[in-house]
Design an enzyme around this catalytic site. Structure first.
Site, mmCIF file in Angstrom:
data_model
loop_
_atom_site.group_PDB
_atom_site.id
_atom_site.type_symbol
_atom_site.label_atom_id
_atom_site.label_comp_id
_atom_site.label_asym_id
_atom_site.label_seq_id
_atom_site.Cartn_x
_atom_site.Cartn_y
_atom_site.Cartn_z
ATOM 1 N N THR A 87 5.666 2.099 1.125
ATOM 2 C CA THR A 87 5.592 1.045 0.117
ATOM 3 C C THR A 87 4.117 0.804 -0.172
ATOM 4 O OG1 THR A 87 7.575 0.006 1.019
ATOM 5 C CG2 THR A 87 6.217 -1.338 -0.436
ATOM 6 N N LYS A 162 10.971 -1.338 -6.235
ATOM 7 C CA LYS A 162 10.947 -1.904 -4.868
ATOM 8 C C LYS A 162 10.331 -3.316 -4.867
ATOM 9 C CE LYS A 162 10.138 -2.013 -0.279
ATOM 10 N NZ LYS A 162 11.012 -1.845 0.839
ATOM 11 N N LYS A 237 3.604 -8.558 2.715
ATOM 12 C CA LYS A 237 2.984 -7.354 2.140
ATOM 13 C C LYS A 237 3.597 -7.034 0.765
ATOM 14 C CE LYS A 237 2.879 -2.365 2.431
ATOM 15 N NZ LYS A 237 3.164 -1.117 3.105
#
Ligand code: NAD
Length: 290
Positions: A87, A162, A237
């Protein structure tokens, strides 16, 4: 297939092991020198990448991805697939894809959801950006490592999907937790709250599949002392990546911003670090308005 796998951590380790178990020849590299069952260890990232049909990276962030990409792109065979499952920020994903394409490689950004359990069980969901042909080449590997792969469009779109998903998840988890804490103060039983909301218009994955209240709804990290699961640090994050993308795309995301600030406070100023992201509920329980 001959596969190079770089980044054998909590996620990458079990993903590489699943590929090896399925009969692929996997060569791995990690700076931490971990050993993974069935995976041949290489001395450098370039060595792991050389002569492979597919090279997979599963790394902590965009900066590290860019550094590893600079090292492995020159070592990779033209026509091979560079499959990044980390990611990272959309800009890093697109920059790495551009460099890979210029070297005659087939880049894909394919971040995952499903966590460590999904990586171990081979039940991850992949959100994939890149060319159709590259996606088709990687499809058999997605089937081993996951249960679903969605092709989201050109490079960077996997990361975009995402972070949009996780922005919804972070905000929804917070409001689910604050609603439970409000219900407590109003004298509403948690089981009754769950029974109503999980079958009414307030339902969501956070409530129905990952209920933050212990002893209510399906088994979740709340029933295990809020041990992750999906750590609040990782949610922070992803929310920061969403805010970075919103800034660069000039998108107005007020609730995403509020969620980012709350997880920032929880992880960096309180006791949230290392706890599941649903531990927002015990946080709200202890608080009053002021
Ligand atoms: P991790 O820290 O366990 O693993 C990362 C690995 O990369 C480590 O083993 C580290 O030693 C290695 N590494 C760092 N720099 C390197 C380099 N230059 N060359 C080679 N190896 C290097 O993290 P993780 O939980 O496995 O997460 C990996 C990625 O997956 C992250 O981008 C994370 O956001 C994403 N992700 C994690 C989860 C989760 O639940 N853990 C869920 C979805 C997505």
């Amino acid at each position: 297939m001959k596969i190079g796998f770089i980044g054998l951590g909590n996620m990458g380790g079990p993903m590489a092991a699943n590929l090896a178990r399925a009969g692929h020849a996997v060569t791995g590299f990690d700076t931490a020198q971990v050993s993974v069952e069935g995976v041949t260890a290489a001395a450098t990232a370039a060595e792991a990448a050389r002569g492979q049909d597919v090279v997979i990276t599963m790394l902590p962030n965009g900066k590290i991805l860019r550094a590893v990409a600079a090292e492995i792109i020159p070592a990779m065979t033209a026509g091979s697939v560079f499959l990044d499952c980390s990611t990272v920020d959309v800009d890093s994903a697109r920059a790495v894809a551009k460099d890979a394409e210029a070297a005659g490689l087939l880049p894909l950004d394919a971040p995952v959801s499903g966590g460590v359990g999904g990586a171990q069980g081979g039940t991850l969901t992949f959100m994939v950006g890149g060319a159709e042909g590259a996606f088709a080449k990687a499809a058999p590997l997605f089937e081993i490592m996951g249960q679903k792969a969605v092709h989201c469009g050109p490079s960077g779109n996997g990361q975009a999907a995402k972070i949009c998903n996780n922005m919804i998840l972070g905000a929804t988890m917070i409001v689910t937790c604050e609603a439970f804490a409000l219900a407590d103060k109003l004298g509403l039983d948690r089981q009754a709250m769950f029974d109503v909301v999980s079958t009414s218009s307030g339902y969501s994955w956070s409530m129905n599949a990952y209920c933050p209240a212990p002893g209510v709804g399906p088994q979740s990290p709340a029933d295990n002392g809020y041990k992750p699961g999906f750590a609040a640090d990782l949610m922070l994050k992803d929310l920061r990546l969403a805010m970075q993308a919103a800034e660069s795309a000039d998108a107005d995301t007020p609730i995403g911003l509020a969620a980012t600030r709350l997880y920032e406070t929880f992880v960096e100023g309180e006791d949230g670090s290392g706890r599941d992201f649903s531990a927002m509920l015990p946080r709200f329980e202890k608080r009053s308005r002021g």
